[in-house]
Design an enzyme around this catalytic site. Sequence first.
Site, PDB file in Angstrom:
ATOM      1  N   SER A   1       0.813  -1.211   0.000  1.00 27.11           N
ATOM      2  CA  SER A   1       0.000   0.000   0.000  1.00 27.11           C
ATOM      3  C   SER A   1       0.845   1.258   0.000  1.00 27.11           C
ATOM      4  O   SER A   1       2.067   1.208   0.053  1.00 27.11           O
ATOM      5  CB  SER A   1      -0.942   0.002   1.207  1.00 27.11           C
ATOM      6  N   GLY A   2       0.158   2.388  -0.039  1.00 27.90           N
ATOM      7  CA  GLY A   2       0.819   3.682  -0.083  1.00 27.90           C
ATOM      8  C   GLY A   2       0.950   4.320   1.282  1.00 27.90           C
ATOM      9  O   GLY A   2       1.401   5.461   1.395  1.00 27.90           O
ATOM     10  N   ASP A   3       0.540   3.615   2.329  1.00 33.77           N
ATOM     11  CA  ASP A   3       0.705   4.162   3.681  1.00 33.77           C
ATOM     12  C   ASP A   3       0.972   2.992   4.620  1.00 33.77           C
ATOM     13  O   ASP A   3       1.240   1.881   4.137  1.00 33.77           O
ATOM     14  CB  ASP A   3      -0.532   4.990   4.072  1.00 33.77           C
ATOM     15  N   ASP A   4       0.935   3.218   5.924  1.00 33.19           N
ATOM     16  CA  ASP A   4       1.282   2.153   6.867  1.00 33.19           C
ATOM     17  C   ASP A   4       0.465   0.878   6.593  1.00 33.19           C
ATOM     18  O   ASP A   4      -0.751   0.953   6.417  1.00 33.19           O
ATOM     19  CB  ASP A   4       1.017   2.630   8.297  1.00 33.19           C
TER      20      ASP A   4
END
Length: 477
Positions: free
Chosen positions: A263-266
Amino acid sequence: MEFSLKPSTLKMIRTSFCILVVLATSSFSVLESRDSSSNGHANIEYMAINCRKHSAVITEFGAVGDGKTSNTKAFKEAITKLAPKAADGGVQLIVPPGKWLTGSFNLTSHFTLFIQQGATILASQDESEYPVVAPLPSYGQGRDAAGPTFASLISGTNLTDVVITGNNGTINGQGKYWWVKYRSGGFKSITRPYTIEIMFSQNVQISNITIVDSPAWNVHPVYCNNVIVKGVTILAPIDSPNTDGINPDSCTNTLIEDCYVVSGDDCIAVKSGWDQFGIKVGMPTQQLSIRRLTCISPDSAGIALGSEMSGGIKDVRMEDITLLQTQSAIRIKTAVGRGGYVKDIFARRFTMKTMKYVFWMSGAYNQHPASGFDAKAMPEITNINYRDMTADNVTQPARLDGLNNDPFTKICMSNINIALAPKPKELLWNCTNISGVSSKVTPKPCSLLSENGAPVDCAFPVDKIPIESVVLNKCSA
Ligand SMILES: *[C@@H]1O[C@H](CO)[C@@H](O)[C@H](O)[C@H]1NC(C)=O
Ligand SMILES: *[C@@H]1O[C@H](CO)[C@@H](O)[C@H](O)[C@H]1NC(C)=O
Ligand SMILES: *[C@@H]1O[C@H](CO)[C@@H](O)[C@H](O)[C@H]1NC(C)=O
Ligand SMILES: *[C@@H]1O[C@H](CO)[C@@H](O)[C@H](O)[C@H]1NC(C)=O
Ligand SMILES: *[C@@H]1O[C@H](CO)[C@@H](O)[C@H](O)[C@H]1NC(C)=O
Ligand SMILES: *[C@@H]1O[C@H](CO)[C@@H](O)[C@H](O)[C@H]1NC(C)=O
Ligand SMILES: *[C@@H]1O[C@H](CO)[C@@H](O)[C@H](O)[C@H]1NC(C)=O
């Protein structure tokens, strides 16, 4: 309620968790028979906290799986009509192969949404398909803007016993519309929808589904008890904005296992509310176990604790975690004004490759709600334990920034082997305002974590959290 439990676990649970004591007194359930309303769909076996007496298919409510027709009304009508039956032994709604376009809809109690393999729930890109709802009480405003939020695609409030599962069916958030608009500053008053958000609920299972391209956060249980997230695949572009994988938020007794997140975050972000709003609501995330996670997220953490941690985060166990290119392994994010605490954190058996930092603690994560945070609300960060880890191709082993006059304490690291990248940072351990110990850690930690005396193994609890002892039932759809 029909969670079934091994008798040997009952004593521990009686002393530690009252809701599950009620569960334990109910009978062990077996394969449930389906009633006559189940009209000839395949007999798929699956594991769930509860099986359902009644079954229906979304096409019975006029849904069309052509990827173009909006089925928002069909989902709404299905759940409204099935709710009375759900009270009588539970109901499952089957989504068969096809592309089922829909806007936001609400789940009900004693209910299973079963997404078959080959079925895709396609999230509408039409904003009018998402009701605008009040922000969460522990946040005071949306995360994109000071104001309300679009309701999540699949929402649930005040529920008991709700399951979202399948044999790897898909929910496609069609996030591109939302990412593009977000990046161009388009959400000035309303925050983007999440894909799944279950609030104020107990006995929640989300399993064996794939979620792709969420508009923002993927899976958000908030103010919940007894949550299982298992076998969930989450895929989003690594540069997509705020596409956090799984965010347990002000929840008690949560198990996250066997998940795969790109993903693009945590990949996982553990939370408990934001500044003065989170302090006021005061609901911690506690009794959380995360195991067998595989994560790729080059610009974010494998597992983040915070930054919204104002209701407190405690008793988190993480084990058997594989990180293949993340910015950091575990990142604690906090700031002056957050209040709350992050304590009794235990991590072991991490295998990591290609990381900017392995360990990162940020005391200056200064992102605040529009106004009114309390500059005297200091976070307490203590008893953080990391052991038995290897990492390869690391730029800087640790960056640990505690707060001036509010040091992060009782940090323990043991049996950790970090191999550096070809061009590592000159200062390998950058430590300020922290204290703790280390043992058998390479390269040699900063002096604030020096080895003192005999070797130690950092703590990891030997008991289980109650949800780990729940035995799932074999059901069929
Ligand atoms: C998920 O799928 C796997 C593989 O098909 C199966 O073994 C497992 O029982 C399923 N688990 C749940 C919770 O549905
Ligand atoms: C879902 O329920 C909430 C109340 O919790 C309501 O505001 C919202 O409009 C409902 N959504 C739909 C699609 O009906
Ligand atoms: C949830 O329950 C609370 C407390 O009983 C109630 O105030 C609220 O209106 C309920 N919300 C929904 C959407 O059912
Ligand atoms: C489920 O589907 C996703 C996407 O197609 C795939 O990456 C994943 O390996 C599948 N998982 C299982 C258990 O089959
Ligand atoms: C090591 O990490 C760098 C980024 O810091 C990356 O470009 C490179 O491909 C990695 N090397 C290996 C062998 O994975
Ligand atoms: C916090 O760290 C800074 C930078 O190393 C240092 O100047 C300061 O004295 C530290 N504060 C305390 C109370 O030790
Ligand atoms: C060490 O960390 C402090 C605090 O975050 C930062 O200001 C400083 O630039 C860092 N030093 C190095 C050499 O990376």
